[in-house]
Enzyme design. Structure first.
Site, PDB file in Angstrom:
ATOM      1  N   GLU A   1      31.058  22.455  23.949  1.00 39.20           N
ATOM      2  CA  GLU A   1      31.700  22.793  22.676  1.00 39.20           C
ATOM      3  C   GLU A   1      30.847  23.603  21.699  1.00 39.20           C
ATOM      4  O   GLU A   1      31.377  24.320  20.855  1.00 39.20           O
ATOM      5  CB  GLU A   1      32.158  21.513  21.942  1.00 39.20           C
ATOM      6  CG  GLU A   1      33.172  20.686  22.668  1.00 39.20           C
ATOM      7  CD  GLU A   1      32.562  19.756  23.695  1.00 39.20           C
ATOM      8  OE1 GLU A   1      33.239  19.446  24.684  1.00 39.20           O
ATOM      9  OE2 GLU A   1      31.383  19.343  23.511  1.00 39.20           O
TER      10      GLU A   1
ATOM     11  N   GLY B   1      23.987  17.554  28.752  1.00 39.49           N
ATOM     12  CA  GLY B   1      23.109  17.439  29.893  1.00 39.49           C
ATOM     13  C   GLY B   1      21.820  18.189  29.628  1.00 39.49           C
ATOM     14  O   GLY B   1      21.775  19.160  28.871  1.00 39.49           O
TER      15      GLY B   1
ATOM     16  N   GLU C   1      31.274   9.858  19.720  1.00 41.13           N
ATOM     17  CA  GLU C   1      30.285  10.680  19.033  1.00 41.13           C
ATOM     18  C   GLU C   1      30.413  10.618  17.510  1.00 41.13           C
ATOM     19  O   GLU C   1      29.473  10.952  16.795  1.00 41.13           O
ATOM     20  CB  GLU C   1      30.408  12.125  19.524  1.00 41.13           C
ATOM     21  CG  GLU C   1      30.046  12.259  20.994  1.00 41.13           C
ATOM     22  CD  GLU C   1      30.404  13.608  21.591  1.00 41.13           C
ATOM     23  OE1 GLU C   1      29.863  13.928  22.667  1.00 41.13           O
ATOM     24  OE2 GLU C   1      31.231  14.331  21.016  1.00 41.13           O
TER      25      GLU C   1
ATOM     26  N   ASP D   1      22.365  12.880  30.045  1.00 40.80           N
ATOM     27  CA  ASP D   1      22.335  12.959  31.506  1.00 40.80           C
ATOM     28  C   ASP D   1      21.507  14.162  31.925  1.00 40.80           C
ATOM     29  O   ASP D   1      21.168  15.020  31.110  1.00 40.80           O
ATOM     30  CB  ASP D   1      23.751  13.047  32.077  1.00 40.80           C
ATOM     31  CG  ASP D   1      24.483  14.302  31.634  1.00 40.80           C
ATOM     32  OD1 ASP D   1      24.279  15.350  32.280  1.00 40.80           O
ATOM     33  OD2 ASP D   1      25.247  14.254  30.654  1.00 40.80           O
TER      34      ASP D   1
END
Length: 230
Positions: free
Chosen positions: A174, A77, A11, A197
């Site tokens: 997070e 997600g 990331e 996802d």
């Protein structure tokens, strides 16, 4: 100085390559890399997955580097049907979906001490992030709440429970912890989540396929932001 925090190396990898005049420092088990990013003083750190890791890293970054604002970047997600893989969610607020003291009368998600369910993101930073993201051709931008918990959501029924309770556009591990630490220290915070996802039974496969694309989108947004193009 500004701060960037991501849960995993992928990331922040692109930003690490762009960072000039690098300096590294370890605080506890967190590594902080500082320097110039697109002409702006910046500090970057990979916090590791989960709320405690994210909060500890954010706290250390604030106390050591005193950033003007902190941006939490990463993948997530989908929180609901209509938020699709490849989309980008810019958070207006974050919630801790697995925080539950409801047996003593609190609403689910209520965070004691700060007294909130929805932890707000900084409005000015939010607007700049939206402007930067919307300027990227082909990128669909969604604004709303990000739901954080110490769970990798890989079940459609659980995703629907979180959506129904918090109206979440994305689910991850997070963002609300970073926002929590920033809120307590009065540091402006932003959260950007690229959807990798569907938070359903295919999540593991989707994540492996689309996490790199998500990182590319995040890099494009931050570069525009720091170069003053948003």
């Amino acid at each position: 100085m500004i701060g960037l925090i991501g849960a995993m190396s992928v990331e922040l990898e692109m930003f690490m390559h762009e960072l000039q005049d690098r300096k590294e420092e370890e605080i506890g088990m967190d590594r902080f890399v500082s320097g110039k990013l697109y002409g702006v003083d910046a500090v970057l750190s990979v916090c590791g997955p989960g709320k405690v890791n994210a909060a500890l890293c954010t706290q250390s970054m604030i106390l050591r580097y005193h950033p003007d604002w902190i941006l939490n970047l990463g993948v997530a997600g989908s929180g609901e049907i209509g938020v699709n893989i490849g989309d980008m969610v810019i958070a207006s607020a974050a919630v801790q979906h697995d925080m539950d003291t409801s047996p003593i009368g609190d609403p689910i998600g209520y965070v004691s001490k700060i007294g909130l369910v929805e932890i707000p993101c900084d409005e000015t930073l939010h607007e700049r992030l939206v402007k930067a993201a919307e300027s990227i051709e082909g990128l669909h931008v969604v604004e709303g709440t990000v739901a954080t918990g110490d769970q990798f959501i890989n079940d459609g029924e659980r995703r629907e429970q979180i959506r129904d309770r918090f109206h979440a556009k994305a689910v991850e591990m997070e963002g609300a912890a970073v926002a929590h630490a920033c809120y307590m220290h009065h540091v402006p915070c932003g959260i950007v989540r690229s959807i990798s996802d569907g938070a359903n039974g295919q999540s593991e496969m989707d994540y492996a396929t689309f996490s790199t694309l998500a990182a590319i989108h995040a890099q494009q947004v931050v570069e525009k932001l720091l170069r003053g193009e948003a």
